[in-house]
Design a protein around this motif. Structure first.
Motif, PDB file in Angstrom:
ATOM      1  N   GLU A  32       0.843  -1.198   0.000  1.00  0.00           N
ATOM      2  CA  GLU A  32       0.000   0.000   0.000  1.00  0.00           C
ATOM      3  C   GLU A  32       0.883   1.255   0.000  1.00  0.00           C
ATOM      4  N   PRO A  33       0.574   2.240  -0.840  1.00  0.00           N
ATOM      5  CA  PRO A  33       1.353   3.484  -0.804  1.00  0.00           C
ATOM      6  C   PRO A  33       0.985   4.358   0.394  1.00  0.00           C
ATOM      7  N   VAL A  34      -0.302   4.308   0.795  1.00  0.00           N
ATOM      8  CA  VAL A  34      -0.794   5.128   1.908  1.00  0.00           C
ATOM      9  C   VAL A  34      -1.777   4.298   2.723  1.00  0.00           C
ATOM     10  N   ALA A  35      -1.718   4.475   4.029  1.00  0.00           N
ATOM     11  CA  ALA A  35      -2.685   3.839   4.927  1.00  0.00           C
ATOM     12  C   ALA A  35      -3.131   4.890   5.933  1.00  0.00           C
ATOM     13  N   GLU A  36      -4.308   4.670   6.522  1.00  0.00           N
ATOM     14  CA  GLU A  36      -4.798   5.640   7.502  1.00  0.00           C
ATOM     15  C   GLU A  36      -5.092   4.959   8.827  1.00  0.00           C
ATOM     16  N   TYR A  63       8.035   3.036   7.490  1.00  0.00           N
ATOM     17  CA  TYR A  63       7.345   3.990   6.629  1.00  0.00           C
ATOM     18  C   TYR A  63       8.235   5.195   6.325  1.00  0.00           C
ATOM     19  N   ILE A  64       7.834   5.952   5.291  1.00  0.00           N
ATOM     20  CA  ILE A  64       8.597   7.134   4.890  1.00  0.00           C
ATOM     21  C   ILE A  64       8.247   8.329   5.760  1.00  0.00           C
ATOM     22  N   ARG A  65       6.945   8.612   5.846  1.00  0.00           N
ATOM     23  CA  ARG A  65       6.503   9.755   6.655  1.00  0.00           C
ATOM     24  C   ARG A  65       5.089   9.520   7.149  1.00  0.00           C
ATOM     25  N   ARG A  66       4.728  10.319   8.135  1.00  0.00           N
ATOM     26  CA  ARG A  66       3.379  10.273   8.683  1.00  0.00           C
ATOM     27  C   ARG A  66       2.914  11.706   8.881  1.00  0.00           C
ATOM     28  N   ILE A  76      -4.746   9.960  10.830  1.00  0.00           N
ATOM     29  CA  ILE A  76      -3.299  10.014  10.616  1.00  0.00           C
ATOM     30  C   ILE A  76      -3.002   9.218   9.351  1.00  0.00           C
ATOM     31  N   LEU A  77      -2.273   9.823   8.435  1.00  0.00           N
ATOM     32  CA  LEU A  77      -1.900   9.164   7.180  1.00  0.00           C
ATOM     33  C   LEU A  77      -0.452   8.687   7.282  1.00  0.00           C
ATOM     34  N   ILE A  78      -0.220   7.467   6.844  1.00  0.00           N
ATOM     35  CA  ILE A  78       1.109   6.842   6.854  1.00  0.00           C
ATOM     36  C   ILE A  78       1.499   6.573   5.404  1.00  0.00           C
ATOM     37  N   TYR A  79       2.654   7.065   4.999  1.00  0.00           N
ATOM     38  CA  TYR A  79       3.142   6.866   3.627  1.00  0.00           C
ATOM     39  C   TYR A  79       4.291   5.845   3.634  1.00  0.00           C
TER      40      TYR A  79
END
Length: 81
Positions: A32-36, A63-66, A76-79
């Motif tokens: 997944e590219p993004v999760a919430e 992850y890369i960033r949040r 909250i989005l997790i990339y």
């Protein structure tokens, strides 16, 4: 986009950490590219706990960033990579 709603388990610290850990590994493994993560708005204490969990050094590697969604502070989005 995968999503984790923490409303049903917000009272138990161990369950929250387990759910977060399992969710992050599953989302990362699924590509997944993004999760919430949805801690909800409320007083902000659960959001603070989730952000502290995400900032741990060994979890940060997943992850890369949040970011806290600017339009909805209860999300909250997790990339991922």
């Amino acid at each position: 986009m995968m999503s984790l709603d923490l409303h049903p388990i917000f009272r138990n610290n161990r369950d929250i950490e387990l759910a977060l850990r399992q969710f992050l590994f599953k989302a990362n493994h699924a590509g997944e590219p993004v999760a919430e993560i949805i801690p909800g708005k409320g007083s902000g204490r659960l959001r603070t706990r989730v952000l502290a969990f995400l900032d741990q050094k060994h979890i940060r590697k997943l992850y890369i960033r949040r970011e806290v969604d600017a339009g909805n502070t209860g999300r909250i989005l997790i990339y991922f990579r």
